[in-house]
Scaffold this active site. Structure first.
Site, PDB file in Angstrom:
ATOM      1  N   ARG A   1       7.701  13.626  -8.901  1.00 27.04           N
ATOM      2  CA  ARG A   1       6.277  13.670  -9.212  1.00 27.04           C
ATOM      3  C   ARG A   1       5.815  14.978  -9.852  1.00 27.04           C
ATOM      4  NH1 ARG A   1       2.985  10.809  -4.376  1.00 27.04           N
ATOM      5  NH2 ARG A   1       1.519  10.361  -6.006  1.00 27.04           N
TER       6      ARG A   1
ATOM      7  N   LYS B   1      -9.775   5.950  -0.541  1.00 23.02           N
ATOM      8  CA  LYS B   1      -9.255   7.323  -0.508  1.00 23.02           C
ATOM      9  C   LYS B   1      -8.995   7.848  -1.929  1.00 23.02           C
ATOM     10  CE  LYS B   1      -4.688   8.148   0.254  1.00 23.02           C
ATOM     11  NZ  LYS B   1      -4.084   9.027  -0.765  1.00 23.02           N
ATOM     12  N   ASN B   2      -8.336   7.037  -2.726  1.00 19.56           N
ATOM     13  CA  ASN B   2      -7.927   7.525  -4.046  1.00 19.56           C
ATOM     14  C   ASN B   2      -9.089   7.612  -5.035  1.00 19.56           C
ATOM     15  OD1 ASN B   2      -5.398   7.854  -3.101  1.00 19.56           O
ATOM     16  ND2 ASN B   2      -4.471   6.137  -4.233  1.00 19.56           N
TER      17      ASN B   2
ATOM     18  N   CYS C   1       8.276  15.829  -3.366  1.00 17.40           N
ATOM     19  CA  CYS C   1       7.508  14.823  -2.646  1.00 17.40           C
ATOM     20  C   CYS C   1       8.444  13.723  -2.207  1.00 17.40           C
ATOM     21  CB  CYS C   1       6.449  14.275  -3.568  1.00 17.40           C
ATOM     22  SG  CYS C   1       5.661  12.826  -2.924  1.00 17.40           S
TER      23      CYS C   1
ATOM     24  N   ASP D   1       1.294   1.213  -4.512  1.00 18.67           N
ATOM     25  CA  ASP D   1       0.846   1.530  -3.152  1.00 18.67           C
ATOM     26  C   ASP D   1       0.810   0.300  -2.237  1.00 18.67           C
ATOM     27  OD1 ASP D   1       0.633   4.179  -3.798  1.00 18.67           O
ATOM     28  OD2 ASP D   1      -1.551   4.220  -3.925  1.00 18.67           O
TER      29      ASP D   1
ATOM     30  N   ARG E   1      -3.481   9.996   7.123  1.00 21.13           N
ATOM     31  CA  ARG E   1      -3.884  10.493   5.804  1.00 21.13           C
ATOM     32  C   ARG E   1      -4.647   9.424   5.038  1.00 21.13           C
ATOM     33  NH1 ARG E   1       0.538  12.254   2.072  1.00 21.13           N
ATOM     34  NH2 ARG E   1      -1.355  12.236   0.851  1.00 21.13           N
TER      35      ARG E   1
END
Ligand code: UD1
Length: 420
Positions: A123, A22-23, A118, A307, A399
């Site tokens: 952030r 995803k990233n 967030c 993460d 997501r």
């Protein structure tokens, strides 16, 4: 809102296919703005965030079309007709800010809504803005939007980041490909997703040196062109399913996973008693004996990824002995702790560190999380817990995890989605 129901206590056995990262995919899609020609991405994961980025690119006038039937290939291309990333999209996904650099580099103007507060800390995007300013963009903030203008184009510069930021490095790297002259990015992030972006930009005609190091040199070119680029496997999805195998005392093959992007995670898992080995087609992860406590401190790559912090904490909550988990990247990224505690975990947070004292078993409970990785950490806890766990607010999971319940159920987990 959908929920996920889990009956814990079944070891995972089988094969899980790891999707594209995803990233990596999100900045790669934004890179499509750097040319009118077609950028074809393969190994695209089927995730809500990808759909959000596609919607954003379409509002900018660019076509995003699936190629073939499996949804894993996307073609991006066409003229940019708007320079504005609206609030309605940016508020859904912070990574929308990644269109800022490519847009201003291509069109001389970008107007992007500021991402709101967030769940995992404030952030800010000050580093993104400062870096573009150093390339000659004029930055103004008004009515919740940031406008970057560079009517005569961007100019190369030496940019030294005061600390490592993945997104700011990506934004600057993309912008610098079309700037006049040479840009040096010092203290650049070294995440594999940056290497993937650099590889794609290079295939599009960009001239980038120092890939994989913390010093990137970009020699600007006047235009980029069509390319086809395969997205790297998702290292965080890999690490998450490795923890799922470990927490259930199971054995899985993570198909398509790459060990080279997971050094710190796999070292820590091995220390905790998990067996990790390269196998034909991917990585094999199993846990035959007990788990023991191991420490982890999050750091920029190649350190332990933030993460993976929540998932690792779930695992440590059932390990023998104590572990210390320290979060150095984000403030306020321990929101999973109270939920894990409700499932019987023994965790004490002191500042940026959490002391986890392993308990013999967790017990199922209704839980909910406010971000993606915290949500999946509760799924992991549910897989190991006695009894039933209901994870609420599943949209966070969607997501970033493709068909999480299907992938886990195929390996024997008692898990299902309850539409709601
Ligand atoms: C990316 C990842 C995210 C991951 C994070 C850290 C994507 C889409 N997201 O997020 O999953 O958790 O890297 O590995 O790739 N900061 C500032 N000012 C800035 C930019 C960042 O103060 O202008 C701070 C952040 O608040 C944070 C730290 O820098 O404390 C690192 O953030 P950063 O690396 O930028 O994360 P993201 O790119 O947003």
């Amino acid at each position: 809102m959908d929920r996920i129901r889990i009956q814990g206590g079944r070891p995972l056995e089988g094969t899980i296919r790891i999707g594209g990262a995803k990233n990596a995919a999100l900045p790669l899609m934004a890179a499509g703005l750097l040319t009118d020609e077609r950028l074809t991405l393969t190994n695209v994961p089927a995730l809500a965030d990808i759909a959000t980025m596609a919607a954003l690119l379409r509002t900018l006038g660019v076509a995003v079309d699936p190629v073939g039937n499996d949804g894993r290939v996307l073609a991006i291309g066409g003229a940019i007709t708007s320079s504005e990333a609206p609030y309605d999209i940016v508020r859904k996904m912070r990574a929308s800010v990644l269109v800022l650099g490519p847009l201003v580099a291509r069109t001389g103007e970008a107007r992007v809504s500021l991402p709101g507060g967030c769940a995992i800390g404030t952030r800010p995007i000050d580093l993104h803005l400062k870096a573009l300013e150093e390339l000659g963009a004029e930055i103004t903030l008004e009515a919740g939007y940031v406008t970057a203008t560079a009517r005569k184009g961007l100019r190369g510069a030496n940019v030294i980041f005061p600390f490592v930021s993945v997104g700011a490095t990506e934004n600057l790297l993309m912008a610098a490909t079309l700037a006049e002259g040479t840009t040096v990015i010092a203290n650049a992030a070294r995440e594999p997703e940056i290497g993937d972006l650099a590889a794609c930009l290079t295939a599009m005609g960009a001239r980038i040196e120092g890939v994989g190091t913390d010093r990137l040199t970009v020699h600007g070119v006047t235009s980029l062109h069509a390319a086809t680029h395969p997205i790297i496997p998702d290292r965080i999805e890999t690490g998450t399913y490795a923890c799922a195998a470990a927490i259930t005392g199971g054995s899985v093959l993570l198909e398509g996973a790459k060990l080279e992007h997971l050094g710190a995670v796999m070292r820590t898992l091995r220390e905790a008693g998990v067996e990790v080995a390269e196998a034909a087609g991917g990585l094999s992860v199993k846990r035959l004996n007990g788990l023991h406590g191991a420490d982890a401190m999050t750091e920029p790559y190649p350190g332990f990824p933030t993460d993976m912090q929540a998932q690792f904490m779930s695992l440590m909550s059932v390990a023998e002995g104590a572990s210390m988990v320290t979060e150095t990247i984000f403030e306020n990224r321990f929101m999973h702790v109270p939920e894990l505690s409700r499932m019987g975990a023994n965790i004490v947070v002191h500042g940026a560190s959490a002391i986890v004292r392993g308990v013999p078993a967790l017990s199922g409970a209704p839980v909910m999380a406010t971000d993606l990785r915290a949500s999946v950490s509760l799924v992991l806890a549910g897989l190991a817990a006695k009894g039933e766990t209901i994870v609420n607010r599943v949209y966070h999971l969607d997501r970033g995890y493709e068909r999480v319940e299907e992938k886990l159920a195929a390996c024997g987990a008692a898990i299902e989605r309850i539409p709601g």
